[in-house]
Design a protein around this motif. Structure first.
Motif, mmCIF file in Angstrom:
data_model
loop_
_atom_site.group_PDB
_atom_site.id
_atom_site.type_symbol
_atom_site.label_atom_id
_atom_site.label_comp_id
_atom_site.label_asym_id
_atom_site.label_seq_id
_atom_site.Cartn_x
_atom_site.Cartn_y
_atom_site.Cartn_z
ATOM 1 N N ASN B 53 21.470 42.263 38.712
ATOM 2 C CA ASN B 53 22.394 41.431 39.473
ATOM 3 C C ASN B 53 22.603 42.056 40.863
ATOM 4 O O ASN B 53 23.287 43.064 40.998
ATOM 5 C CB ASN B 53 23.722 41.326 38.715
ATOM 6 C CG ASN B 53 24.715 40.426 39.417
ATOM 7 O OD1 ASN B 53 24.368 39.741 40.382
ATOM 8 N ND2 ASN B 53 25.945 40.425 38.944
ATOM 9 N N ILE B 55 24.336 41.163 43.330
ATOM 10 C CA ILE B 55 25.732 41.210 43.785
ATOM 11 C C ILE B 55 26.407 42.491 43.290
ATOM 12 O O ILE B 55 27.135 43.163 44.019
ATOM 13 C CB ILE B 55 26.516 39.982 43.264
ATOM 14 C CG1 ILE B 55 25.764 38.691 43.555
ATOM 15 C CG2 ILE B 55 27.903 39.950 43.842
ATOM 16 C CD1 ILE B 55 25.647 38.343 44.990
ATOM 17 N N TYR B 122 32.516 41.354 27.370
ATOM 18 C CA TYR B 122 31.117 40.987 27.620
ATOM 19 C C TYR B 122 30.873 40.852 29.123
ATOM 20 O O TYR B 122 29.861 41.342 29.639
ATOM 21 C CB TYR B 122 30.825 39.674 26.875
ATOM 22 C CG TYR B 122 29.654 38.886 27.399
ATOM 23 C CD1 TYR B 122 28.354 39.213 27.050
ATOM 24 C CD2 TYR B 122 29.854 37.794 28.241
ATOM 25 C CE1 TYR B 122 27.283 38.491 27.529
ATOM 26 C CE2 TYR B 122 28.789 37.058 28.723
ATOM 27 C CZ TYR B 122 27.509 37.405 28.371
ATOM 28 O OH TYR B 122 26.461 36.693 28.853
ATOM 29 N N VAL B 123 31.822 40.204 29.817
ATOM 30 C CA VAL B 123 31.657 40.001 31.266
ATOM 31 C C VAL B 123 31.662 41.352 31.991
ATOM 32 O O VAL B 123 30.869 41.582 32.904
ATOM 33 C CB VAL B 123 32.749 39.064 31.807
ATOM 34 C CG1 VAL B 123 32.714 39.022 33.326
ATOM 35 C CG2 VAL B 123 32.572 37.656 31.273
ATOM 36 N N SER B 130 24.205 40.097 34.740
ATOM 37 C CA SER B 130 24.466 38.683 34.972
ATOM 38 C C SER B 130 25.764 38.566 35.768
ATOM 39 O O SER B 130 26.476 39.550 35.934
ATOM 40 C CB SER B 130 24.575 37.953 33.630
ATOM 41 O OG SER B 130 25.619 38.502 32.882
ATOM 42 N N PRO B 131 26.072 37.363 36.270
ATOM 43 C CA PRO B 131 27.304 37.213 37.060
ATOM 44 C C PRO B 131 28.516 37.766 36.325
ATOM 45 O O PRO B 131 28.604 37.644 35.107
ATOM 46 C CB PRO B 131 27.431 35.705 37.232
ATOM 47 C CG PRO B 131 26.071 35.178 37.054
ATOM 48 C CD PRO B 131 25.335 36.122 36.187
ATOM 49 N N GLY B 132 29.433 38.333 37.064
ATOM 50 C CA GLY B 132 30.622 38.903 36.443
ATOM 51 C C GLY B 132 30.738 40.351 36.836
ATOM 52 O O GLY B 132 30.059 40.820 37.739
ATOM 53 N N PHE B 135 36.072 43.180 37.766
ATOM 54 C CA PHE B 135 37.248 42.395 38.153
ATOM 55 C C PHE B 135 37.380 41.154 37.283
ATOM 56 O O PHE B 135 38.421 40.923 36.664
ATOM 57 C CB PHE B 135 37.171 42.001 39.628
ATOM 58 C CG PHE B 135 38.332 41.171 40.065
ATOM 59 C CD1 PHE B 135 39.569 41.748 40.287
ATOM 60 C CD2 PHE B 135 38.205 39.799 40.206
ATOM 61 C CE1 PHE B 135 40.646 40.975 40.655
ATOM 62 C CE2 PHE B 135 39.285 39.025 40.576
ATOM 63 C CZ PHE B 135 40.505 39.617 40.802
ATOM 64 N N GLN B 136 36.285 40.364 37.222
ATOM 65 C CA GLN B 136 36.350 39.102 36.473
ATOM 66 C C GLN B 136 36.687 39.360 35.008
ATOM 67 O O GLN B 136 37.588 38.724 34.437
ATOM 68 C CB GLN B 136 34.997 38.377 36.562
ATOM 69 C CG GLN B 136 34.646 37.896 37.947
ATOM 70 C CD GLN B 136 33.813 38.896 38.738
ATOM 71 O OE1 GLN B 136 33.943 40.108 38.550
ATOM 72 N NE2 GLN B 136 32.963 38.413 39.618
ATOM 73 N N VAL B 139 40.333 40.569 34.367
ATOM 74 C CA VAL B 139 41.338 39.502 34.380
ATOM 75 C C VAL B 139 41.300 38.727 33.071
ATOM 76 O O VAL B 139 42.351 38.384 32.507
ATOM 77 C CB VAL B 139 41.110 38.558 35.586
ATOM 78 C CG1 VAL B 139 42.112 37.431 35.566
ATOM 79 C CG2 VAL B 139 41.217 39.312 36.885
ATOM 80 N N VAL B 140 40.081 38.453 32.560
ATOM 81 C CA VAL B 140 39.979 37.702 31.299
ATOM 82 C C VAL B 140 40.608 38.508 30.160
ATOM 83 O O VAL B 140 41.337 37.960 29.325
ATOM 84 C CB VAL B 140 38.508 37.351 30.999
ATOM 85 C CG1 VAL B 140 38.385 36.675 29.649
ATOM 86 C CG2 VAL B 140 37.939 36.454 32.075
#
Lengths: 89, 250, 163
Positions: B53, B55, B122-123, B130-132, B135-136, B139-140
Protein backbone atom coordinates in the motif's frame (compact mmCIF):
# COMPACT_ATOMS: atom_id res chain seq x y z
CA UNK A 1 -16.94 13.48 -20.46
CA UNK A 2 -18.86 10.35 -19.47
CA UNK A 3 -15.79 9.30 -17.49
CA UNK A 4 -16.17 12.29 -15.18
CA UNK A 5 -19.92 11.98 -14.49
CA UNK A 6 -19.53 9.90 -11.27
CA UNK A 7 -16.98 12.36 -9.85
CA UNK A 8 -19.25 15.30 -10.77
CA UNK A 9 -22.18 13.65 -8.97
CA UNK A 10 -19.97 13.09 -5.94
CA UNK A 11 -18.86 16.73 -5.98
CA UNK A 12 -22.47 17.97 -6.21
CA UNK A 13 -23.49 15.72 -3.29
CA UNK A 14 -20.65 17.09 -1.16
CA UNK A 15 -21.49 20.69 -2.08
CA UNK A 16 -25.18 20.24 -1.24
CA UNK A 17 -24.49 18.42 2.05
CA UNK A 18 -21.84 20.97 3.05
CA UNK A 19 -24.13 23.93 2.33
CA UNK A 20 -26.92 22.19 4.22
CA UNK A 21 -24.69 21.60 7.24
CA UNK A 22 -23.95 25.34 7.37
CA UNK A 23 -27.54 26.49 6.86
CA UNK A 24 -29.19 24.15 9.39
CA UNK A 25 -29.07 25.87 12.79
CA UNK A 26 -30.52 23.28 15.20
CA UNK A 27 -27.62 21.08 16.43
CA UNK A 28 -29.69 17.87 16.48
CA UNK A 29 -30.76 18.30 12.86
CA UNK A 30 -27.24 19.41 12.03
CA UNK A 31 -25.85 16.14 13.36
CA UNK A 32 -27.85 14.28 10.70
CA UNK A 33 -26.63 16.59 7.93
CA UNK A 34 -23.04 16.37 9.24
CA UNK A 35 -23.09 12.58 9.08
CA UNK A 36 -24.49 12.86 5.54
CA UNK A 37 -21.65 15.21 4.63
CA UNK A 38 -19.23 12.59 5.94
CA UNK A 39 -20.87 9.88 3.82
CA UNK A 40 -20.88 12.13 0.72
CA UNK A 41 -17.18 12.92 1.20
CA UNK A 42 -16.41 9.21 1.60
CA UNK A 43 -18.28 8.48 -1.65
CA UNK A 44 -16.35 11.24 -3.45
CA UNK A 45 -13.01 9.97 -2.14
CA UNK A 46 -13.81 6.44 -3.30
CA UNK A 47 -14.90 7.74 -6.73
CA UNK A 48 -11.50 9.47 -6.95
CA UNK A 49 -9.97 6.10 -5.97
CA UNK A 50 -8.59 7.28 -2.62
CA UNK A 51 -9.87 4.49 -0.33
CA UNK A 52 -7.53 5.33 2.57
CA UNK A 53 -9.04 8.78 2.98
CA UNK A 54 -12.53 7.40 2.37
CA UNK A 55 -12.01 4.95 5.25
CA UNK A 56 -10.81 7.72 7.58
CA UNK A 57 -13.82 9.84 6.70
CA UNK A 58 -16.23 6.93 7.22
CA UNK A 59 -14.69 5.96 10.54
CA UNK A 60 -14.94 9.48 11.93
CA UNK A 61 -18.10 10.71 10.21
CA UNK A 62 -20.59 7.87 10.53
CA UNK A 63 -20.73 7.35 14.29
CA UNK A 64 -18.12 9.39 16.17
CA UNK A 65 -19.09 12.94 15.11
CA UNK A 66 -22.85 12.53 15.67
CA UNK A 67 -22.16 10.91 19.05
CA UNK A 68 -20.06 13.86 20.20
CA UNK A 69 -22.56 16.43 18.89
CA UNK A 70 -25.56 14.70 20.49
CA UNK A 71 -23.79 14.20 23.83
CA UNK A 72 -22.92 17.91 23.91
CA UNK A 73 -26.55 18.77 23.11
CA UNK A 74 -27.73 16.55 25.96
CA UNK A 75 -25.33 18.20 28.42
CA UNK A 76 -26.37 21.72 27.38
CA UNK A 77 -30.08 20.84 27.58
CA UNK A 78 -29.67 19.34 31.05
CA UNK A 79 -27.90 22.44 32.25
CA UNK A 80 -30.54 24.72 30.69
CA UNK A 81 -33.31 22.66 32.30
CA UNK A 82 -31.83 22.90 35.79
CA UNK A 83 -31.19 26.63 35.38
CA UNK A 84 -34.80 27.19 34.29
CA UNK A 85 -35.93 25.34 37.37
CA UNK A 86 -33.72 27.53 39.52
CA UNK A 87 -35.33 30.66 38.11
CA UNK A 88 -38.78 29.34 38.93
CA UNK A 89 -37.85 28.77 42.56
CA UNK B 1 -8.48 48.32 16.30
CA UNK B 2 -11.40 49.99 14.63
CA UNK B 3 -13.88 48.08 12.52
CA UNK B 4 -12.69 49.85 9.39
CA UNK B 5 -9.04 48.97 9.96
CA UNK B 6 -9.98 45.36 10.62
CA UNK B 7 -11.83 45.16 7.33
CA UNK B 8 -8.76 46.56 5.53
CA UNK B 9 -6.54 43.92 7.16
CA UNK B 10 -9.04 41.23 6.20
CA UNK B 11 -9.23 42.53 2.62
CA UNK B 12 -5.43 42.51 2.32
CA UNK B 13 -5.28 38.93 3.59
CA UNK B 14 -8.06 37.71 1.31
CA UNK B 15 -6.54 39.42 -1.72
CA UNK B 16 -3.09 38.00 -1.01
CA UNK B 17 -4.41 34.48 -0.53
CA UNK B 18 -6.58 34.73 -3.65
CA UNK B 19 -3.64 35.91 -5.79
CA UNK B 20 -1.36 33.11 -4.56
CA UNK B 21 -4.16 30.56 -4.97
CA UNK B 22 -4.89 31.57 -8.56
CA UNK B 23 -1.16 31.58 -9.40
CA UNK B 24 -0.79 28.10 -7.88
CA UNK B 25 -3.84 26.75 -9.72
CA UNK B 26 -2.57 28.06 -13.07
CA UNK B 27 0.51 25.85 -12.72
CA UNK B 28 -1.39 22.70 -11.74
CA UNK B 29 -1.35 19.77 -14.18
CA UNK B 30 -4.80 19.00 -15.67
CA UNK B 31 -7.26 16.78 -13.78
CA UNK B 32 -6.85 13.05 -14.40
CA UNK B 33 -3.78 13.38 -16.64
CA UNK B 34 -1.10 10.74 -17.09
CA UNK B 35 1.83 12.76 -15.75
CA UNK B 36 2.31 12.08 -11.99
CA UNK B 37 5.89 12.96 -11.03
CA UNK B 38 5.36 12.54 -7.27
CA UNK B 39 3.11 9.49 -7.59
CA UNK B 40 5.56 7.57 -9.77
CA UNK B 41 8.45 8.20 -7.40
CA UNK B 42 6.34 7.32 -4.33
CA UNK B 43 5.16 4.04 -5.89
CA UNK B 44 8.74 3.20 -6.88
CA UNK B 45 10.02 3.85 -3.34
CA UNK B 46 7.12 1.87 -1.80
CA UNK B 47 7.80 -1.17 -4.01
CA UNK B 48 11.53 -0.96 -3.25
CA UNK B 49 10.64 -1.28 0.45
CA UNK B 50 8.18 -4.15 -0.11
CA UNK B 51 5.15 -2.12 1.01
CA UNK B 52 2.08 -3.02 -1.08
CA UNK B 53 0.00 0.00 0.00
CA UNK B 54 1.85 3.06 -1.28
CA UNK B 55 -0.20 5.37 0.92
CA UNK B 56 1.00 3.51 4.02
CA UNK B 57 4.57 3.74 2.75
CA UNK B 58 4.22 7.52 2.27
CA UNK B 59 2.56 8.00 5.67
CA UNK B 60 4.75 5.75 7.82
CA UNK B 61 8.02 5.51 5.95
CA UNK B 62 8.76 8.19 3.36
CA UNK B 63 7.09 10.99 5.33
CA UNK B 64 6.83 9.41 8.78
CA UNK B 65 7.79 12.68 10.47
CA UNK B 66 4.60 14.35 9.14
CA UNK B 67 2.54 11.53 10.65
CA UNK B 68 4.30 12.05 13.97
CA UNK B 69 3.08 15.66 13.82
CA UNK B 70 -0.48 14.59 13.04
CA UNK B 71 -0.45 12.02 15.81
CA UNK B 72 0.81 14.62 18.26
CA UNK B 73 -2.00 16.98 17.23
CA UNK B 74 -4.56 14.30 18.11
CA UNK B 75 -2.74 13.53 21.37
CA UNK B 76 -2.63 17.23 22.27
CA UNK B 77 -6.27 17.86 21.46
CA UNK B 78 -7.40 14.87 23.51
CA UNK B 79 -5.29 16.19 26.39
CA UNK B 80 -6.82 19.66 26.02
CA UNK B 81 -10.37 18.29 25.99
CA UNK B 82 -9.58 16.22 29.08
CA UNK B 83 -8.60 19.38 30.94
CA UNK B 84 -11.65 21.32 29.74
CA UNK B 85 -14.17 18.57 30.57
CA UNK B 86 -12.72 17.54 33.96
CA UNK B 87 -14.94 17.38 37.01
CA UNK B 88 -14.62 20.75 38.75
CA UNK B 89 -15.01 21.39 42.48
CA UNK B 90 -18.65 22.51 42.26
CA UNK B 91 -19.69 19.48 40.23
CA UNK B 92 -20.59 16.04 41.49
CA UNK B 93 -21.36 12.64 40.04
CA UNK B 94 -24.64 10.81 40.04
CA UNK B 95 -24.58 7.09 39.27
CA UNK B 96 -26.06 6.45 35.81
CA UNK B 97 -29.46 4.83 35.74
CA UNK B 98 -29.92 1.48 34.04
CA UNK B 99 -31.72 1.81 30.73
CA UNK B 100 -34.39 -0.56 29.51
CA UNK B 101 -33.14 -2.27 26.37
CA UNK B 102 -35.11 -4.24 23.82
CA UNK B 103 -33.75 -7.82 23.71
CA UNK B 104 -33.06 -7.85 19.93
CA UNK B 105 -31.02 -4.64 20.23
CA UNK B 106 -29.00 -6.09 23.12
CA UNK B 107 -28.41 -9.30 21.15
CA UNK B 108 -27.24 -7.27 18.15
CA UNK B 109 -24.81 -5.29 20.31
CA UNK B 110 -23.34 -8.48 21.76
CA UNK B 111 -22.82 -9.91 18.24
CA UNK B 112 -21.70 -6.65 16.60
CA UNK B 113 -19.16 -5.71 19.28
CA UNK B 114 -16.68 -8.57 18.62
CA UNK B 115 -17.30 -8.34 14.86
CA UNK B 116 -16.60 -4.58 14.79
CA UNK B 117 -13.58 -5.02 17.06
CA UNK B 118 -12.22 -7.69 14.71
CA UNK B 119 -12.79 -5.48 11.66
CA UNK B 120 -10.96 -2.63 13.41
CA UNK B 121 -7.98 -4.85 14.25
CA UNK B 122 -8.01 -6.21 10.68
CA UNK B 123 -7.87 -2.67 9.28
CA UNK B 124 -4.92 -1.81 11.58
CA UNK B 125 -3.02 -5.02 10.83
CA UNK B 126 -3.45 -4.80 7.05
CA UNK B 127 -2.49 -1.13 6.83
CA UNK B 128 0.66 -1.90 4.82
CA UNK B 129 -1.23 -4.17 2.37
CA UNK B 130 -4.68 -2.69 1.73
CA UNK B 131 -6.45 0.63 2.40
CA UNK B 132 -6.65 1.49 6.07
CA UNK B 133 -4.15 1.69 8.87
CA UNK B 134 -3.72 2.73 12.45
CA UNK B 135 -5.99 5.76 12.42
CA UNK B 136 -8.93 4.20 10.57
CA UNK B 137 -8.75 0.92 12.48
CA UNK B 138 -8.23 2.68 15.81
CA UNK B 139 -11.42 4.68 15.37
CA UNK B 140 -13.36 1.52 14.46
CA UNK B 141 -12.01 -0.27 17.56
CA UNK B 142 -13.01 2.66 19.79
CA UNK B 143 -16.49 2.78 18.20
CA UNK B 144 -16.95 -0.96 18.77
CA UNK B 145 -16.53 -0.54 22.54
CA UNK B 146 -19.11 2.26 22.57
CA UNK B 147 -21.71 -0.08 21.09
CA UNK B 148 -22.18 -1.07 24.73
CA UNK B 149 -23.35 2.44 25.57
CA UNK B 150 -25.29 2.90 22.34
CA UNK B 151 -27.21 -0.38 22.46
CA UNK B 152 -27.20 -1.23 26.18
CA UNK B 153 -26.35 1.42 28.78
CA UNK B 154 -23.55 3.42 30.33
CA UNK B 155 -23.01 1.00 33.21
CA UNK B 156 -22.29 -1.81 30.74
CA UNK B 157 -19.65 0.37 29.08
CA UNK B 158 -18.08 1.45 32.37
CA UNK B 159 -17.56 -2.18 33.33
CA UNK B 160 -15.14 -2.82 30.44
CA UNK B 161 -13.57 0.64 30.37
CA UNK B 162 -11.08 1.44 33.12
CA UNK B 163 -10.29 4.97 31.89
CA UNK B 164 -6.92 5.05 33.65
CA UNK B 165 -5.62 2.11 31.63
CA UNK B 166 -6.73 3.71 28.39
CA UNK B 167 -4.96 6.94 29.35
CA UNK B 168 -1.75 4.93 29.83
CA UNK B 169 -2.30 3.18 26.49
CA UNK B 170 -2.81 6.54 24.78
CA UNK B 171 0.52 7.81 26.06
CA UNK B 172 2.20 4.45 25.32
CA UNK B 173 1.05 4.61 21.68
CA UNK B 174 2.45 8.12 21.29
CA UNK B 175 5.70 7.11 23.01
CA UNK B 176 5.92 3.91 20.95
CA UNK B 177 5.98 5.88 17.71
CA UNK B 178 8.78 8.10 19.02
CA UNK B 179 10.78 5.13 20.34
CA UNK B 180 10.54 3.20 17.06
CA UNK B 181 11.74 6.36 15.34
CA UNK B 182 14.58 6.77 17.84
CA UNK B 183 15.59 3.10 17.48
CA UNK B 184 16.67 3.95 13.93
CA UNK B 185 19.24 6.32 15.47
CA UNK B 186 20.93 3.35 17.18
CA UNK B 187 21.62 1.77 13.80
CA UNK B 188 23.31 4.98 12.70
CA UNK B 189 20.44 6.03 10.38
CA UNK B 190 18.29 9.16 10.60
CA UNK B 191 15.24 9.52 12.90
CA UNK B 192 12.27 7.39 11.71
CA UNK B 193 14.29 5.59 9.02
CA UNK B 194 12.82 2.25 8.00
CA UNK B 195 15.64 0.15 9.52
CA UNK B 196 14.01 -3.29 9.85
CA UNK B 197 14.25 -6.01 7.16
CA UNK B 198 11.58 -5.36 4.54
CA UNK B 199 10.21 -8.94 4.52
CA UNK B 200 8.32 -10.71 1.73
CA UNK B 201 6.21 -8.44 -0.49
CA UNK B 202 2.45 -8.57 0.19
CA UNK B 203 2.60 -10.45 3.49
CA UNK B 204 1.54 -9.20 6.93
CA UNK B 205 5.15 -8.84 8.11
CA UNK B 206 6.33 -6.85 5.07
CA UNK B 207 7.23 -3.17 5.08
CA UNK B 208 9.83 -3.06 7.88
CA UNK B 209 8.77 -0.53 10.53
CA UNK B 210 5.49 0.34 8.74
CA UNK B 211 3.33 -2.27 10.55
CA UNK B 212 4.93 -1.38 13.90
CA UNK B 213 4.27 2.34 13.46
CA UNK B 214 0.73 1.48 12.31
CA UNK B 215 0.17 -0.53 15.48
CA UNK B 216 1.49 2.33 17.65
CA UNK B 217 -0.89 4.76 15.94
CA UNK B 218 -3.73 2.26 16.28
CA UNK B 219 -3.21 1.97 20.05
CA UNK B 220 -2.90 5.74 20.43
CA UNK B 221 -6.00 6.57 18.37
CA UNK B 222 -8.23 3.87 19.88
CA UNK B 223 -7.24 4.71 23.46
CA UNK B 224 -7.36 8.46 22.79
CA UNK B 225 -10.89 8.33 21.42
CA UNK B 226 -12.07 6.09 24.27
CA UNK B 227 -10.67 8.59 26.79
CA UNK B 228 -12.12 11.55 24.86
CA UNK B 229 -15.59 9.99 24.69
CA UNK B 230 -15.33 8.98 28.35
CA UNK B 231 -15.12 12.68 29.27
CA UNK B 232 -18.01 13.57 26.97
CA UNK B 233 -20.12 10.72 28.40
CA UNK B 234 -19.25 11.62 32.00
CA UNK B 235 -20.38 15.18 31.38
CA UNK B 236 -23.54 14.16 29.53
CA UNK B 237 -24.62 11.32 31.81
CA UNK B 238 -23.02 11.47 35.25
CA UNK B 239 -21.71 14.90 36.20
CA UNK B 240 -24.09 17.58 37.42
CA UNK B 241 -23.09 20.98 38.73
CA UNK B 242 -23.45 21.43 42.49
CA UNK B 243 -26.48 23.69 42.21
CA UNK B 244 -28.50 21.05 40.38
CA UNK B 245 -30.61 19.03 42.73
CA UNK B 246 -31.10 15.30 42.52
CA UNK B 247 -34.66 15.89 41.28
CA UNK B 248 -33.08 16.67 37.92
CA UNK B 249 -32.69 12.95 37.43
CA UNK B 250 -36.20 11.80 38.24
CA UNK C 1 -16.54 3.46 -17.21
CA UNK C 2 -17.89 -0.10 -17.13
CA UNK C 3 -21.27 -1.53 -16.17
CA UNK C 4 -20.43 -1.92 -12.48
CA UNK C 5 -19.27 1.68 -12.11
CA UNK C 6 -22.35 2.86 -14.00
CA UNK C 7 -24.61 0.79 -11.73
CA UNK C 8 -22.83 2.18 -8.66
CA UNK C 9 -23.23 5.75 -9.89
CA UNK C 10 -26.90 5.14 -10.72
CA UNK C 11 -27.52 3.72 -7.25
CA UNK C 12 -25.70 6.71 -5.74
CA UNK C 13 -27.90 9.15 -7.67
CA UNK C 14 -31.26 7.33 -7.56
CA UNK C 15 -30.93 5.51 -4.22
CA UNK C 16 -28.53 7.22 -1.86
CA UNK C 17 -29.40 10.82 -2.82
CA UNK C 18 -33.20 10.51 -2.18
CA UNK C 19 -32.53 8.59 1.06
CA UNK C 20 -30.12 11.33 2.10
CA UNK C 21 -32.79 13.96 1.35
CA UNK C 22 -35.19 12.09 3.64
CA UNK C 23 -32.47 12.03 6.33
CA UNK C 24 -31.84 15.76 6.08
CA UNK C 25 -35.46 16.91 6.32
CA UNK C 26 -38.60 16.19 8.29
CA UNK C 27 -39.19 14.85 11.81
CA UNK C 28 -36.68 12.66 13.66
CA UNK C 29 -38.98 9.67 13.21
CA UNK C 30 -38.38 9.82 9.47
CA UNK C 31 -34.70 10.78 9.65
CA UNK C 32 -33.57 7.79 11.70
CA UNK C 33 -34.85 4.99 9.40
CA UNK C 34 -33.75 7.05 6.38
CA UNK C 35 -30.24 7.36 7.83
CA UNK C 36 -30.08 3.58 8.08
CA UNK C 37 -31.25 3.20 4.49
CA UNK C 38 -28.63 5.74 3.33
CA UNK C 39 -25.75 3.86 4.91
CA UNK C 40 -26.99 0.49 3.60
CA UNK C 41 -27.32 1.80 0.04
CA UNK C 42 -23.96 3.57 0.24
CA UNK C 43 -22.28 0.30 1.31
CA UNK C 44 -23.77 -1.31 -1.77
CA UNK C 45 -22.49 1.59 -3.92
CA UNK C 46 -19.01 1.00 -2.48
CA UNK C 47 -19.24 -2.71 -3.35
CA UNK C 48 -20.27 -1.92 -6.93
CA UNK C 49 -17.49 0.67 -7.31
CA UNK C 50 -14.89 -1.78 -5.93
CA UNK C 51 -15.98 -4.29 -8.56
CA UNK C 52 -16.05 -1.57 -11.25
CA UNK C 53 -12.54 -0.33 -10.49
CA UNK C 54 -11.32 -3.93 -10.28
CA UNK C 55 -9.83 -3.34 -6.82
CA UNK C 56 -10.97 -5.95 -4.30
CA UNK C 57 -9.25 -3.99 -1.52
CA UNK C 58 -11.86 -1.21 -1.84
CA UNK C 59 -14.42 -3.66 -0.41
CA UNK C 60 -13.01 -2.78 3.03
CA UNK C 61 -14.83 0.57 2.92
CA UNK C 62 -18.16 -1.26 2.54
CA UNK C 63 -17.16 -3.66 5.33
CA UNK C 64 -16.45 -0.78 7.72
CA UNK C 65 -19.65 1.05 6.78
CA UNK C 66 -21.71 -2.13 7.24
CA UNK C 67 -20.88 -2.12 10.97
CA UNK C 68 -20.58 1.63 11.59
CA UNK C 69 -23.80 2.52 9.74
CA UNK C 70 -26.10 0.55 12.08
CA UNK C 71 -24.02 1.80 15.02
CA UNK C 72 -24.88 5.35 13.90
CA UNK C 73 -28.57 4.52 13.64
CA UNK C 74 -28.66 2.91 17.09
CA UNK C 75 -26.89 5.95 18.45
CA UNK C 76 -29.60 8.27 17.13
CA UNK C 77 -32.28 5.96 18.52
CA UNK C 78 -30.52 5.95 21.90
CA UNK C 79 -29.99 9.69 22.25
CA UNK C 80 -33.18 10.90 20.54
CA UNK C 81 -35.53 8.31 22.09
CA UNK C 82 -37.72 11.03 23.60
CA UNK C 83 -38.28 12.70 20.23
CA UNK C 84 -38.99 9.36 18.55
CA UNK C 85 -41.58 8.52 21.21
CA UNK C 86 -43.17 11.97 21.02
CA UNK C 87 -43.76 11.64 17.27
CA UNK C 88 -43.46 7.96 16.34
CA UNK C 89 -42.98 6.94 12.70
CA UNK C 90 -45.90 5.28 10.94
CA UNK C 91 -45.43 1.50 11.21
CA UNK C 92 -46.11 1.18 7.49
CA UNK C 93 -43.33 3.55 6.39
CA UNK C 94 -40.90 1.92 8.83
CA UNK C 95 -41.81 -1.46 7.34
CA UNK C 96 -41.38 -0.11 3.81
CA UNK C 97 -37.88 1.23 4.63
CA UNK C 98 -36.83 -2.10 6.14
CA UNK C 99 -38.27 -3.98 3.15
CA UNK C 100 -36.30 -1.71 0.80
CA UNK C 101 -33.14 -2.60 2.74
CA UNK C 102 -33.93 -6.31 2.49
CA UNK C 103 -34.55 -6.09 -1.27
CA UNK C 104 -31.56 -3.88 -2.13
CA UNK C 105 -28.91 -5.98 -0.35
CA UNK C 106 -29.43 -9.29 -2.23
CA UNK C 107 -30.17 -7.40 -5.47
CA UNK C 108 -26.61 -6.07 -5.41
CA UNK C 109 -24.72 -8.75 -3.46
CA UNK C 110 -25.94 -11.80 -5.45
CA UNK C 111 -24.77 -10.56 -8.89
CA UNK C 112 -21.48 -9.49 -7.31
CA UNK C 113 -21.08 -13.00 -5.84
CA UNK C 114 -21.50 -14.50 -9.31
CA UNK C 115 -18.98 -12.04 -10.75
CA UNK C 116 -16.47 -12.79 -7.97
CA UNK C 117 -16.56 -16.57 -8.03
CA UNK C 118 -15.65 -18.80 -5.07
CA UNK C 119 -12.87 -17.73 -2.72
CA UNK C 120 -12.08 -15.42 0.16
CA UNK C 121 -13.61 -12.41 -1.60
CA UNK C 122 -16.94 -14.25 -1.84
CA UNK C 123 -16.98 -14.93 1.91
CA UNK C 124 -16.24 -11.25 2.56
CA UNK C 125 -19.13 -10.20 0.29
CA UNK C 126 -21.53 -12.56 2.06
CA UNK C 127 -20.38 -11.29 5.47
CA UNK C 128 -21.00 -7.69 4.38
CA UNK C 129 -24.45 -8.63 3.03
CA UNK C 130 -25.30 -10.43 6.28
CA UNK C 131 -24.12 -7.52 8.42
CA UNK C 132 -26.17 -5.06 6.36
CA UNK C 133 -29.37 -7.12 6.66
CA UNK C 134 -28.81 -7.76 10.38
CA UNK C 135 -28.06 -4.07 10.96
CA UNK C 136 -31.19 -2.78 9.23
CA UNK C 137 -33.33 -5.38 11.01
CA UNK C 138 -31.95 -4.29 14.38
CA UNK C 139 -32.35 -0.62 13.51
CA UNK C 140 -36.07 -0.98 12.80
CA UNK C 141 -36.52 -3.13 15.94
CA UNK C 142 -34.73 -0.46 17.98
CA UNK C 143 -36.98 2.32 16.64
CA UNK C 144 -40.11 0.28 17.45
CA UNK C 145 -38.78 -0.52 20.92
CA UNK C 146 -37.95 3.14 21.62
CA UNK C 147 -41.50 4.15 20.63
CA UNK C 148 -43.17 1.51 22.82
CA UNK C 149 -40.90 2.31 25.78
CA UNK C 150 -41.72 6.01 25.36
CA UNK C 151 -45.46 5.30 25.43
CA UNK C 152 -45.06 3.14 28.52
CA UNK C 153 -43.49 6.09 30.29
CA UNK C 154 -45.92 8.74 28.98
CA UNK C 155 -45.36 12.04 30.76
CA UNK C 156 -41.83 11.49 32.00
CA UNK C 157 -40.36 10.85 28.58
CA UNK C 158 -37.92 13.72 28.99
CA UNK C 159 -35.99 12.17 31.83
CA UNK C 160 -36.00 8.56 30.72
CA UNK C 161 -33.19 8.77 28.23
CA UNK C 162 -30.62 10.06 30.69
CA UNK C 163 -29.18 6.61 31.52
Amino acid sequence: MAENVPVLIGLVLVAVAGTGAVLVRDPVRQSFVLSLLGLALAALFLLLQAPDVALSQLAVGSALTPLMVLLSVRKVRRKARSERREEHE
Amino acid sequence: MSMRLRLWVLAAGVLGTATLFVLACAELPGFGGTWHPYGDRAVHAALARHTANTIASVNFDQRALDTLGEESILFGSVLGTLVLLRQTRDERRLPPEPARVAPPVRRYALIALPVTLLIGLYVVAHGQLSPGGGFQGGVVVATSLHLLYIAIDYRALERIRPVGLYEVADAAGEAGYLLIGAAALLTGAAFLTNFLPYGTFNTLSSGGTVPLLNAAIGVEVAAGIVVLLARFLDQAVEIVSGRDEAEDET
Amino acid sequence: MNGWTAAGTALLLCGVAPAACATATGPVSRRVPAQNLTTTLLSLVFLLLAQGFGRTAYVDTALVLSVLGPAGTLLYVRLLADRLAARPPRPRSLLATTALNYVAVPAVVVPLCFATGPGRALVKLLVIGGLLVLGSRTASRAVTAAVTAGHGLAGSAEGMSDG
